[in-house]
Motif scaffolding. Structure first.
Motif, PDB file in Angstrom:
ATOM      1  N   TYR B 208     -12.115  14.913  29.225  1.00  0.00           N
ATOM      2  CA  TYR B 208     -10.674  13.967  28.898  1.00  0.00           C
ATOM      3  C   TYR B 208      -9.997  13.655  30.135  1.00  0.00           C
ATOM      4  O   TYR B 208      -9.577  12.632  30.270  1.00  0.00           O
ATOM      5  CB  TYR B 208      -9.804  15.132  28.306  1.00  0.00           C
ATOM      6  N   SER B 211     -11.658  10.757  31.893  1.00  0.00           N
ATOM      7  CA  SER B 211     -11.530   9.378  31.147  1.00  0.00           C
ATOM      8  C   SER B 211     -10.267   9.104  30.958  1.00  0.00           C
ATOM      9  O   SER B 211      -9.816   7.827  30.644  1.00  0.00           O
ATOM     10  CB  SER B 211     -11.820   9.644  29.666  1.00  0.00           C
ATOM     11  N   ASP B 212      -9.241   9.706  31.261  1.00  0.00           N
ATOM     12  CA  ASP B 212      -7.612   9.460  31.263  1.00  0.00           C
ATOM     13  C   ASP B 212      -7.551   8.251  32.063  1.00  0.00           C
ATOM     14  O   ASP B 212      -7.568   8.408  33.304  1.00  0.00           O
ATOM     15  CB  ASP B 212      -6.788  10.445  31.513  1.00  0.00           C
ATOM     16  N   THR B 225     -10.596   5.716  36.853  1.00  0.00           N
ATOM     17  CA  THR B 225     -10.088   4.726  35.978  1.00  0.00           C
ATOM     18  C   THR B 225      -8.983   4.131  36.553  1.00  0.00           C
ATOM     19  O   THR B 225      -9.103   2.896  36.176  1.00  0.00           O
ATOM     20  CB  THR B 225      -9.538   5.475  34.695  1.00  0.00           C
ATOM     21  N   ALA B 249     -19.026   6.360  33.970  1.00  0.00           N
ATOM     22  CA  ALA B 249     -19.857   6.625  32.616  1.00  0.00           C
ATOM     23  C   ALA B 249     -20.884   7.446  32.828  1.00  0.00           C
ATOM     24  O   ALA B 249     -21.214   8.490  32.245  1.00  0.00           O
ATOM     25  CB  ALA B 249     -20.385   5.227  32.168  1.00  0.00           C
ATOM     26  N   ALA B 252     -19.564  11.044  33.094  1.00  0.00           N
ATOM     27  CA  ALA B 252     -19.066  11.119  31.701  1.00  0.00           C
ATOM     28  C   ALA B 252     -20.227  11.660  30.884  1.00  0.00           C
ATOM     29  O   ALA B 252     -20.209  12.536  30.023  1.00  0.00           O
ATOM     30  CB  ALA B 252     -18.418  10.181  31.085  1.00  0.00           C
ATOM     31  N   PRO B 377     -15.842   6.881  28.872  1.00  0.00           N
ATOM     32  CA  PRO B 377     -14.464   6.599  29.038  1.00  0.00           C
ATOM     33  C   PRO B 377     -14.097   5.103  28.735  1.00  0.00           C
ATOM     34  O   PRO B 377     -15.095   4.050  29.072  1.00  0.00           O
ATOM     35  CB  PRO B 377     -14.281   6.437  30.759  1.00  0.00           C
ATOM     36  N   HIS B 378     -13.199   4.950  27.983  1.00  0.00           N
ATOM     37  CA  HIS B 378     -13.029   3.585  27.306  1.00  0.00           C
ATOM     38  C   HIS B 378     -12.653   2.586  28.288  1.00  0.00           C
ATOM     39  O   HIS B 378     -13.300   1.186  27.893  1.00  0.00           O
ATOM     40  CB  HIS B 378     -11.796   3.666  26.284  1.00  0.00           C
TER      41      HIS B 378
END
Lengths: 364, 527
Positions: B208, B211-212, B225, B249, B252, B377-378
């Motif tokens: 989390y 990815s934030d 990010t 990525a 992750a 991660p988005h």
């Protein structure tokens, strides 16, 4: 193939089916007469359910044909999907639609024409009139089963297939329900093929038995005929208690420690004796010795040892009370002779009418 | 053979081929971002980023991850133990309150922190009014750590509470009987039993944090990010951003892989039914201490943030600066989320059918495909899709179709899970019964399978809807020009210091997304 197969409600010919490495069906043949209840009986894992699923159209056979009322539904280049086969199915878990009430479950296979009339007709038939608005989960297991039967009967299929229909019920309910279902099917004059591994159930309700082993039907016929005239030692053993021993036939007779029996065979044979055809009497000079006794109240099961390393079981009256070590005389009410052990199992096509070993009665 | 009536000739088609075709088509788009990211990793795009910069980002991200993970493990572990193992009164309420902050998006959390202690912040004003010194703008490591820890505590609590509940008391009793003291029992018996769930919780938090985007970008802490976004926003050359996204990525995916490994082991530790111990009795002092701890936690992570947002809105209303109200953004967010939920609901059906009904290599591949983007991660997915559309699908660049498509692929696991659960309760024999009663495959699906699958489909679609509402980084990168959602409004207003504007949008977001999400997931959370 005989041409009468065209008029059977359902006929399967030479079905083969494998799943990866395992062979489920190997030259499976079956025909059912109109209006009769045929039971496919065999131990678990011999392909009974696969056969049934192919007949229903849920599985594709690798080869072979299936005909419903003379119309080919499985064959080279032909596959008729389940919804166009007019074959009803009663599932082991009943598969009632949980979101529909009893009436809508039963009406599921009907078109709008006369739907309500037919629903009440079949519900009446299975004794569930007045249950139309109940949901499946509000019914007992026995009632669920009768709804499943009513649902399958409603569209008036050529044949109904039932996969272990009683296996989800407890023993007492099972006995009551199978009698009920039997009479419902009779009343509806439906042709039914049922699959089970329960010998007692199969013998009790069927018009015809089809014994299945290793992917094929080994013997067909009325239950009592098959029980009395098993085509192979496997059938004999599967249908009831049986003891076997090897013997030698010579000059039209077989000599055993409990008497001499006529036979048409010669050479090495296998002799089968059912416990209920064995009688024992206490006898100081008897050839046999009791080795074991199980007492059941209404009868007793004795194990007796005879010369020649032969052991037989005798199911007889609870009297006299014999104990292990007692010497007894043995009389046998009939034996059954197989060509085995050398011979392979009888070909599946063997109709019940072929000559089978004769029953003999020993002279007292 | 006698003369048979002409039989209907139909091509022998295995009955369910169509499901496979559909499912395959549905899963194909998931390959695009993964392919681009993999390309980014192996093609040397990464080398467009200076090594020193990579190491700096890795160190920053790692430090934040380690700090957030360790503190949330301590706090979440303690709250899980209090709620699951003691006779603390009001445990149900406590569980709900402790878990709710998970539904707060990190950028809203950052807004609350800035709005409280930043320039003109609610608390800073009060502090200055009381004669305190001016507070520095809260930013960097500690600010990000605070926000992300408070949001991560529920994750740990969720992972650990079931394991605490199913602790085998006989083991502890046996150890006590052998003469070990309480502390020794805790270290040598209790903790090892909890280790799998603690590890799982730690990996979830790590993932989390990694990815934030929302919190670190608003609080200006330099992690992967944030760097990806800055590279993207500040340059025409997309390669450095893609290179960073590929590295992120990869890390992750590694964490997801580790997390999956612990998950199976955790099952072994907790699945067997055992006698559960009687709860630990807390004295009056213990109860006060326990509620003091939980109360502080809930106050800091939930009550204060919400109060700060409300205060800013009030302030705006009083001073009349609250113009430009975000109703259009709200509408846009709602309908794009609705569209996403709808598409996901349609698309998930064949995937659920195939992966529930078949257990073979292809089903495994499809399921893997559905989960492939889980944990990526988005912002990395967004970056990959920018590159993908620019290179290979130019007409899709910055379109709604692309945005919704990416949402669907990213959030598919959320609807796949519940759909499969409810589909698993539909016995295949029901479908076969319908077929043998004369219904075609399509009518069987519509009449039997779909109605029975509906509950799972609906709750899954609700989850997708709420997640889409909260989504920030992918939206930021992939949205059509000028397509401002509620989440983007919160983020951009906060970034520019317009806390009043941000607070209203943030409160709306909490109302329409966080609160329902907390309610939807409550059943799974508590249990």
């Amino acid at each position: 193939m005989n041409s009468s197969a065209n008029h059977r409600p359902l006929a399967a010919h030479a079905l083969c089916k494998s799943f990866d490495a395992t062979v489920a069906l190997d030259d499976f043949n079956l025909e059912v007469e109109s209006g009769s209840l045929l039971t496919v009986l065999g131990p678990s894992g011999v392909g009974k359910t696969t056969a049934l699923r192919i007949l229903a159209g849920f599985e594709m056979p690798d080869s072979g044909t299936v005909r419903v009322n003379g119309q080919t539904v499985n064959g080279p280049g032909i596959f008729v999907p389940p919804e166009r086969r007019q074959v009803g199915m009663v599932f082991q878990d009943y598969a009632l639609f949980p979101h529909l009430n009893v009436a809508r479950n039963v009406a599921f296979g009907l078109d709008a024409h006369h739907r309500e009339l037919r629903v009440s007709q079949v519900l009446e038939m299975v004794g569930l009139a007045g249950f139309e608005k109940r949901m499946p989960h509000e019914l007992s297991a026995g009632q669920q089963q009768r709804v499943a039967l009513a649902r399958a009967l409603a569209p008036g299929p050529q044949v109904i297939l039932a996969d272990e229909p009683f296996s989800n019920l407890d023993a007492a309910l099972r006995k009551r329900l199978r009698a009920e279902v039997r009479s419902i099917l009779r009343e509806a004059r439906t042709t039914t093929i049922m699959v089970t591994h329960d010998q007692e159930e199969a013998l009790a309700v069927s018009d015809q038995l089809a014994l299945m082993n290793e992917g094929r039907v080994v013997q067909t016929g009325p239950p009592d005929h098959v029980y009395r005239n098993p085509a192979t030692s496997w059938v004999a053993e599967f249908l009831g208690d049986a003891d076997f021993f090897d013997a030698h036939a010579k000059g039209g007779r077989i000599t055993t420690p409990f008497g001499t029996f006529p036979t048409t065979r010669s050479g090495k044979v296998k002799v089968m004796v059912r416990p209920e055809s064995v009688t024992v009497f206490p006898h100081a000079q008897g050839v046999a010795v009791v080795t074991y006794r199980e007492f059941f109240g209404h009868d007793q099961l004795l194990s007796v040892k005879l010369p020649g390393k032969i052991t037989l079981r005798a199911r007889c009256w609870p009297q006299p009370a014999l104990a292990p070590g007692d010497r007894v005389a043995v009389s046998v009410d009939g034996i059954h002779i197989f060509d085995e052990p050398q011979a392979p199992p009888a070909p599946p096509e063997t109709p019940p009418g072929t000559p089978l070993p004769q029953r003999v009665v020993i002279p007292r | 053979m006698g003369v048979a009536r002409p039989a209907p000739r139909l091509r022998a088609l295995p009955p369910n081929t169509w499901w496979w075709v559909l499912a395959g088509v549905v899963m194909l788009p998931a390959a695009a971002p993964l392919g681009v990211l993999a390309y980014g990793l192996v093609s040397g795009v990464v080398t467009t980023v200076p090594m020193a910069r990579l190491l700096e980002l890795a160190a920053n991200t790692g430090a934040l991850g380690a700090a957030v993970t360790s503190t949330s493990l301590l706090i979440g572990g303690a709250s899980a133990w209090l709620v699951s193992r003691t006779d603390l009164p009001g445990k149900k309420l406590a569980t709900v309150l402790v878990l709710t902050p998970f539904a707060v998006p990190s950028f809203v959390g950052a807004l609350a922190l800035l709005g409280a202690t930043g320039a003109d912040g609610i608390l800073s004003t009060a502090w200055a009014w009381m004669g305190g010194d001016v507070i520095r703008y809260p930013s960097g490591f500690w600010a990000a750590w605070l926000v992300l820890t408070l949001i991560s505590v529920p994750l740990v609590h969720l992972a650990v509470a079931p394991a605490v509940r199913s602790l085998n008391p006989t083991l502890e009793e046996a150890a006590r009987g052998l003469g070990a003291g309480r502390l020794k029992v805790f270290w040598t018996v209790t903790l090892p039993q909890l280790r799998p769930s603690l590890t799982a919780g730690a990996l979830l938090v790590g993932l989390y944090t990694l990815s934030d985007f929302g919190a670190v970008s608003l609080l200006r802490y330099d992690t992967f990010t944030r760097a990806i976004y800055l590279e993207y926003a500040g340059r025409v050359d997309r390669r450095p951003a893609l290179g960073l996204a590929a590295v992120l990525a990869a890390v992750a995916v590694l964490l997801v892989w580790l997390e999956r490994g612990t998950r199976t082991r955790g099952v072994w530790f907790t699945a067997r039914p055992r006698r559960t111990g009687s709860p630990v009795r807390l004295g009056l002092g213990g109860k006060i201490l326990g509620w003091g701890f939980l109360g502080t936690l809930v106050t800091v992570s939930l009550l204060v943030p919400v109060a700060v947002l409300i205060a800013w809105v009030m302030r705006g209303l009083i001073s009349g600066v609250l113009v430009n109200q975000p109703w259009a953004e709200l509408g846009r967010s709602m309908w794009v989320a609705l569209l996403t939920a709808l598409v996901a609901g349609v698309v998930v059906a064949p995937v659920a059918m195939v992966t529930t009904r078949y257990r073979n290599r292809w089903a495994g591949l499809l399921e893997g495909g559905a989960w492939a983007l889980y944990g990526v991660p988005h912002i990395a997915v967004g970056m990959a899709m920018i590159v993908f559309t620019l290179w290979l699908a130019r007409p899709l660049y910055q379109t709604l179709v692309l945005l919704v498509g990416v949402y669907v692929v990213m959030f598919l696991p959320q609807i796949l899970g519940p759909s499969r659960d409810s589909l698993g309760r539909v016995s295949p024999s029901m479908e076969e019964a319908s077929r043998s009663l004369g219904r075609s495959p399509l009518r069987t699906f519509m009449g039997i399978t779909l109605p029975l699958m509906a509950p799972g489909l609906l709750s899954g679609a609700a989850l997708v809807f709420l997640t889409t509402l909260r989504e920030l980084p992918a939206t930021l990168l992939l949205r059509p020009a000028g397509f401002e959602t509620l989440a983007i409004r919160v983020w951009s207003a906060t970034g520019e210091g317009f806390y009043t504007q941000g607070a209203l949008a943030g409160l709306l977001l909490l109302l329409v997304a966080a609160l329902p999400l907390a309610i939807v997931t409550r059943h799974e959370l508590i249990r």
